[in-house]
Design a protein around this motif. Sequence first.
Motif, PDB file in Angstrom:
ATOM      1  N   PRO A 183     120.821  53.528  65.730  1.00  0.00           N
ATOM      2  CA  PRO A 183     121.723  52.657  64.972  1.00  0.00           C
ATOM      3  C   PRO A 183     121.799  53.005  63.493  1.00  0.00           C
ATOM      4  CG  PRO A 183     119.667  51.515  65.466  1.00  0.00           C
ATOM      5  CD  PRO A 183     119.633  52.797  66.238  1.00  0.00           C
ATOM      6  N   HIS A 184     120.837  53.789  62.989  1.00  0.00           N
ATOM      7  CA  HIS A 184     120.835  54.146  61.572  1.00  0.00           C
ATOM      8  C   HIS A 184     120.911  55.658  61.360  1.00  0.00           C
ATOM      9  CE1 HIS A 184     119.828  49.979  60.920  1.00  0.00           C
ATOM     10  NE2 HIS A 184     118.755  50.101  61.673  1.00  0.00           N
ATOM     11  N   PHE A 185     121.220  56.405  62.409  1.00  0.00           N
ATOM     12  CA  PHE A 185     121.268  57.862  62.317  1.00  0.00           C
ATOM     13  C   PHE A 185     122.676  58.276  61.890  1.00  0.00           C
ATOM     14  CE2 PHE A 185     121.600  62.188  63.935  1.00  0.00           C
ATOM     15  CZ  PHE A 185     120.365  62.725  63.620  1.00  0.00           C
ATOM     16  N   TYR A 186     122.808  58.659  60.599  1.00  0.00           N
ATOM     17  CA  TYR A 186     124.148  58.855  60.032  1.00  0.00           C
ATOM     18  C   TYR A 186     124.173  60.091  59.139  1.00  0.00           C
ATOM     19  CZ  TYR A 186     128.698  57.526  58.123  1.00  0.00           C
ATOM     20  OH  TYR A 186     130.013  57.507  57.775  1.00  0.00           O
ATOM     21  N   TRP A 204     120.278  60.921  57.992  1.00  0.00           N
ATOM     22  CA  TRP A 204     120.043  59.915  56.951  1.00  0.00           C
ATOM     23  C   TRP A 204     119.905  58.564  57.647  1.00  0.00           C
ATOM     24  CZ3 TRP A 204     124.773  57.410  54.363  1.00  0.00           C
ATOM     25  CH2 TRP A 204     124.371  56.383  53.494  1.00  0.00           C
ATOM     26  N   LEU A 205     118.845  57.831  57.327  1.00  0.00           N
ATOM     27  CA  LEU A 205     118.602  56.516  57.924  1.00  0.00           C
ATOM     28  C   LEU A 205     119.385  55.447  57.148  1.00  0.00           C
ATOM     29  CD1 LEU A 205     114.781  56.924  58.577  1.00  0.00           C
ATOM     30  CD2 LEU A 205     116.550  56.692  60.312  1.00  0.00           C
ATOM     31  N   ALA A 206     120.684  55.467  57.357  1.00  0.00           N
ATOM     32  CA  ALA A 206     121.569  54.568  56.611  1.00  0.00           C
ATOM     33  C   ALA A 206     121.348  53.122  57.040  1.00  0.00           C
ATOM     34  CB  ALA A 206     123.017  54.962  56.842  1.00  0.00           C
ATOM     35  N   GLY A 207     121.071  52.268  56.072  1.00  0.00           N
ATOM     36  CA  GLY A 207     120.947  50.841  56.344  1.00  0.00           C
ATOM     37  C   GLY A 207     119.695  50.435  57.083  1.00  0.00           C
ATOM     38  N   GLN A 217     116.770  54.460  52.374  1.00  0.00           N
ATOM     39  CA  GLN A 217     117.505  55.721  52.283  1.00  0.00           C
ATOM     40  C   GLN A 217     116.666  56.930  52.714  1.00  0.00           C
ATOM     41  OE1 GLN A 217     120.606  54.991  51.687  1.00  0.00           O
ATOM     42  NE2 GLN A 217     120.067  52.916  51.080  1.00  0.00           N
ATOM     43  N   GLY A 218     115.798  56.743  53.678  1.00  0.00           N
ATOM     44  CA  GLY A 218     114.955  57.835  54.138  1.00  0.00           C
ATOM     45  C   GLY A 218     115.706  58.810  55.021  1.00  0.00           C
ATOM     46  N   MET A 219     115.010  59.901  55.378  1.00  0.00           N
ATOM     47  CA  MET A 219     115.534  60.897  56.303  1.00  0.00           C
ATOM     48  C   MET A 219     114.727  60.834  57.591  1.00  0.00           C
ATOM     49  SD  MET A 219     117.818  61.985  54.235  1.00  0.00           S
ATOM     50  CE  MET A 219     118.549  63.389  55.048  1.00  0.00           C
ATOM     51  N   THR A 220     115.356  61.262  58.700  1.00  0.00           N
ATOM     52  CA  THR A 220     114.659  61.281  59.980  1.00  0.00           C
ATOM     53  C   THR A 220     113.696  62.463  60.037  1.00  0.00           C
ATOM     54  OG1 THR A 220     116.246  62.740  61.087  1.00  0.00           O
ATOM     55  CG2 THR A 220     116.739  60.385  61.069  1.00  0.00           C
ATOM     56  N   VAL A 221     112.859  62.464  61.070  1.00  0.00           N
ATOM     57  CA  VAL A 221     112.106  63.674  61.354  1.00  0.00           C
ATOM     58  C   VAL A 221     113.098  64.748  61.799  1.00  0.00           C
ATOM     59  CG1 VAL A 221     110.007  62.441  61.991  1.00  0.00           C
ATOM     60  CG2 VAL A 221     111.694  62.977  63.740  1.00  0.00           C
ATOM     61  N   PRO A 222     112.785  66.037  61.632  1.00  0.00           N
ATOM     62  CA  PRO A 222     113.699  67.085  62.091  1.00  0.00           C
ATOM     63  C   PRO A 222     113.840  67.050  63.609  1.00  0.00           C
ATOM     64  CG  PRO A 222     112.092  67.953  60.527  1.00  0.00           C
ATOM     65  CD  PRO A 222     111.621  66.588  60.906  1.00  0.00           C
ATOM     66  N   LEU A 223     115.055  67.314  64.071  1.00  0.00           N
ATOM     67  CA  LEU A 223     115.357  67.298  65.496  1.00  0.00           C
ATOM     68  C   LEU A 223     115.907  68.668  65.908  1.00  0.00           C
ATOM     69  CD1 LEU A 223     117.244  63.883  65.587  1.00  0.00           C
ATOM     70  CD2 LEU A 223     114.872  64.298  66.256  1.00  0.00           C
TER      71      LEU A 223
END
Length: 239
Positions: A183-186, A204-207, A217-223
């Motif tokens: 839901p926050h993967f943008y 970007w973990l939007a919202g 405003q964090g970033m996800t782990v690499p995928l």
Amino acid sequence: ELDEALYQRSLSDMAFSGGGLVDHHNTSGFQQGDEPPLVAAFTSTGRGECLAFSNDRGRTLTEWEGNPFLAHRGRDPKIIWYPEQHKWVMIVYEELGDSPASPRGYALYDSPDLKHWRRLSFMPGLFECPELFRLPLDGRPDDPRWVVYGARWEGPRSTCLIGSFDGERFTVQEENAASHYGPHFYAAQIFNNAPDGRVIMIGWLAGAQYPGMPFSQGMTVPLELSLRSTPGGARLCFN
């Protein structure tokens, strides 16, 4: 931690999304010294799509004096090298008018030198932060597919198109209404030319707001991305 490399010139001109690349063949002429230049392509909200280059491994960036290289209603340029035709290809979000009903989507451009661009084609119905990359279906090098990936404003936050690309036009073979269901993967971006041919994406973990979370405003782990056959057709997978 390094100092800011690009920043707003004024309160009405900010650096929005874009991407970075290594100009191995010095097609831009930006190189000074023995190493190929790093080049950033980004949206200047007051001017359009702009270039900045570095000859000290990204420690300092110099804006190209010819900016903007593209003035249009759009943002989020992503530039890749297309070796089959020895040229650069850019996919960028574009709006074809002022009205909310005006077509909006992704435009494709090409360039020999990063400075002069030719418009190739347009894909309507897509929104923001595009990516264009190649993946083998089921890991088979003899069956490569091209993927257009991008953000969605409503519903699932991302979508992708799977098809073919001839250097000028992307032909859709399969369209997925949703890709990553977080839901926050943008506004995700990939690292091109990663070791061992891997395609790595970070989002970007939007919202994203969770109890006790001391940051935003964090970033996800690499995928790591793969393209796999399913009963419903080819699907983009995230590991």
